[in-house]
Write a protein that holds these residues in place. Structure first.
Motif, PDB file in Angstrom:
ATOM      1  N   SER A 232       0.809  -1.214   0.000  1.00  0.00           N
ATOM      2  CA  SER A 232       0.000   0.000   0.000  1.00  0.00           C
ATOM      3  C   SER A 232       0.845   1.269   0.000  1.00  0.00           C
ATOM      4  O   SER A 232       0.305   2.372  -0.029  1.00  0.00           O
ATOM      5  CB  SER A 232      -0.927   0.025   1.230  1.00  0.00           C
ATOM      6  N   LEU A 233       2.160   1.115   0.066  1.00  0.00           N
ATOM      7  CA  LEU A 233       3.027   2.294   0.077  1.00  0.00           C
ATOM      8  C   LEU A 233       2.867   3.096  -1.213  1.00  0.00           C
ATOM      9  O   LEU A 233       2.772   2.539  -2.307  1.00  0.00           O
ATOM     10  CB  LEU A 233       4.490   1.877   0.229  1.00  0.00           C
ATOM     11  N   LEU A 234       2.850   4.418  -1.063  1.00  0.00           N
ATOM     12  CA  LEU A 234       2.795   5.299  -2.222  1.00  0.00           C
ATOM     13  C   LEU A 234       4.205   5.556  -2.732  1.00  0.00           C
ATOM     14  O   LEU A 234       5.148   5.601  -1.954  1.00  0.00           O
ATOM     15  CB  LEU A 234       2.145   6.638  -1.850  1.00  0.00           C
ATOM     16  N   HIS A 241       6.301   6.217   0.370  1.00  0.00           N
ATOM     17  CA  HIS A 241       5.720   7.158   1.319  1.00  0.00           C
ATOM     18  C   HIS A 241       4.503   6.550   2.003  1.00  0.00           C
ATOM     19  O   HIS A 241       3.806   5.706   1.420  1.00  0.00           O
ATOM     20  CB  HIS A 241       5.302   8.461   0.617  1.00  0.00           C
ATOM     21  N   CYS A 242       4.236   7.012   3.221  1.00  0.00           N
ATOM     22  CA  CYS A 242       3.046   6.581   3.952  1.00  0.00           C
ATOM     23  C   CYS A 242       1.812   7.155   3.271  1.00  0.00           C
ATOM     24  O   CYS A 242       1.743   8.365   3.008  1.00  0.00           O
ATOM     25  CB  CYS A 242       3.128   7.068   5.403  1.00  0.00           C
ATOM     26  N   PRO A 243       0.789   6.342   2.970  1.00  0.00           N
ATOM     27  CA  PRO A 243      -0.401   6.846   2.281  1.00  0.00           C
ATOM     28  C   PRO A 243      -1.264   7.748   3.162  1.00  0.00           C
ATOM     29  O   PRO A 243      -2.153   8.441   2.656  1.00  0.00           O
ATOM     30  CB  PRO A 243      -1.157   5.561   1.915  1.00  0.00           C
ATOM     31  N   LEU A 246       1.853  11.026   4.093  1.00  0.00           N
ATOM     32  CA  LEU A 246       2.759  11.337   2.987  1.00  0.00           C
ATOM     33  C   LEU A 246       4.222  11.448   3.400  1.00  0.00           C
ATOM     34  O   LEU A 246       5.049  11.902   2.615  1.00  0.00           O
ATOM     35  CB  LEU A 246       2.335  12.637   2.285  1.00  0.00           C
ATOM     36  N   ALA A 365      -4.951  12.850   3.002  1.00  0.00           N
ATOM     37  CA  ALA A 365      -5.336  11.504   3.381  1.00  0.00           C
ATOM     38  C   ALA A 365      -6.821  11.423   3.730  1.00  0.00           C
ATOM     39  O   ALA A 365      -7.504  10.456   3.388  1.00  0.00           O
ATOM     40  CB  ALA A 365      -4.492  11.025   4.552  1.00  0.00           C
ATOM     41  N   THR A 368      -8.738  11.519   0.550  1.00  0.00           N
ATOM     42  CA  THR A 368      -8.511  10.345  -0.284  1.00  0.00           C
ATOM     43  C   THR A 368      -9.190   9.104   0.265  1.00  0.00           C
ATOM     44  O   THR A 368      -9.836   8.352  -0.473  1.00  0.00           O
ATOM     45  CB  THR A 368      -7.002  10.094  -0.410  1.00  0.00           C
TER      46      THR A 368
END
Length: 370
Positions: A232-234, A241-243, A246, A365, A368
């Motif tokens: 799930s990492l962006l 990055h942490c979703p 960020l 977040a 989103t």
């Protein structure tokens, strides 16, 4: 080894005399066990004996697998005694041998790949006391008889009780006035027990641990505290990055170089200390009773030398895992463990309030995901 047991072959198991009986009756030498107080064994792969040997010398983050000054502790507790070192890998074994030789203590390495003639000569010289320290890799675990050896240096973590006893007791061959010295640099004694402990042996089969129950790998963002799957990492500018917030996630890789933490001081373990140390390695679980979790918490606090076991227990079970307990359960726990109900409620109330807190989330977040 496959977990099926021996019930299809034997009807019952007859146990021989205990290790303590053998010591008391001068069939085995008594021992003193010196160990490090704590070790991070989670970084060792115990799937099988080959994997655990390969990974036991590898460092992850800042914790070394082998801790304590190997040469310094030998000089402190067993200076001059003929010793056997159990190392996890050939590279580590040769490095330890170099340290001994650099310190003026004659040491030699041997392993299964050492040429037969050379290995035989090494064993002959060791039995003749021409060699002070013999370092090996899974070579001298059983059937090796050198009665005068009284020092064992453990540098190889294992989950096998049988291997653990074979290695640690190699210096307990009886000799009048002899006391074996065991220097445990990997925490095997604290994790598995000391030779004279009572172990449960059985011919019954055992259930295999499921490897699929843990699910896919997860990470926790150190900035916002959210947990998510690795997939799930962006990716922002090709960086993970942490979703939720960020923030960039630092993906640390395992280092392959062998490192040792020489600053850790050894302590002498007895049966009671070993029991506490083993309990301190256990994990909190909502499936266990509060009494068991509290015993684990007390052991963790005692080994760390600080903390409050009630806050540590409820912090893990309630604040982190969101487990709620009724007043009846808390009262029963208070009575069974002889702990003040006022203290129980204070710790639980703190943990419960913590469980209701939510980390701050960025506007991106929120928009989103919600």
């Amino acid at each position: 080894m496959n977990g099926e047991g021996f019930k299809d072959i034997y009807d019952e198991m007859v146990e021989g005399p205990s290790i303590q009986w053998l010591i008391d009756n001068k069939n085995l030498a008594p021992y003193r066990w010196f160990s490090i107080p704590l070790i991070d064994r989670a970084k060792v792969d115990f799937k099988n004996m080959t994997r655990e040997a390969e990974t036991s010398a590898k460092l992850f983050e800042s914790d070394a697998t082998i801790q304590g000054d190997i040469i310094g502790n030998y000089k402190k507790y067993a200076d001059g005694g003929q010793a056997i070192v159990y190392a996890p890998t050939i590279e580590v074994s040769k490095l330890i041998v170099k340290w001994f030789n650099d310190s003026g203590i004659y040491a030699v390495h041997a392993d299964g790949k050492t040429p037969t003639k050379e290995r035989d000569q090494i064993m002959k010289d060791f039995k003749a006391k021409k060699i002070t320290v013999l370092s090996n890799v899974d070579l001298i675990s059983e059937g090796f008889n050198v009665p005068d050896v009284g020092v064992i240096i453990l540098c190889r973590p294992t989950q096998s009780i049988v291997l653990h006893l074979q290695q640690s007791m190699r210096g307990m061959r009886y000799r009048p006035d002899k006391t074996s010295i065991i220097l445990d640099h990997v925490g095997n004694g604290a994790n598995l027990g000391l030779p004279a402990d009572e172990f449960e042996w059985s011919i019954e089969g055992r259930k295999k641990k499921s490897t699929s129950s843990s699910g896919p790998p997860k990470m926790i963002c150190t900035t916002c505290g959210q947990q998510f799957l690795l997939k799930s990492l962006l990716k922002i500018n090709d960086k993970p990055h942490c979703p939720f917030c960020l923030q960039e996630i630092e993906m640390k890789e395992k280092e392959t170089s062998v490192t040792f933490d020489e600053t850790v001081e050894m302590v002498e373990l007895n049966a009671e200390k070993a029991k506490i140390a083993r309990f301190s390695r256990k994990k909190f679980s909502t499936k266990q009773s509060l009494e068991i979790n509290y015993a684990i918490a007390k052991a963790k606090v005692e080994m760390a030398g600080k903390g409050n076991p009630l806050f540590k227990m409820f912090g893990s079970l309630t604040a982190y895992r969101k487990k709620e307990y009724s007043l009846d359960v808390l009262e029963e726990f208070s009575l069974l463990c002889n702990v003040s109900m006022e203290k129980v409620l204070k710790a639980y109330d703190w943990a419960y309030k913590k469980s209701l807190e939510k980390p701050e989330m960025s506007e991106w977040a929120k928009n989103t995901f919600y």
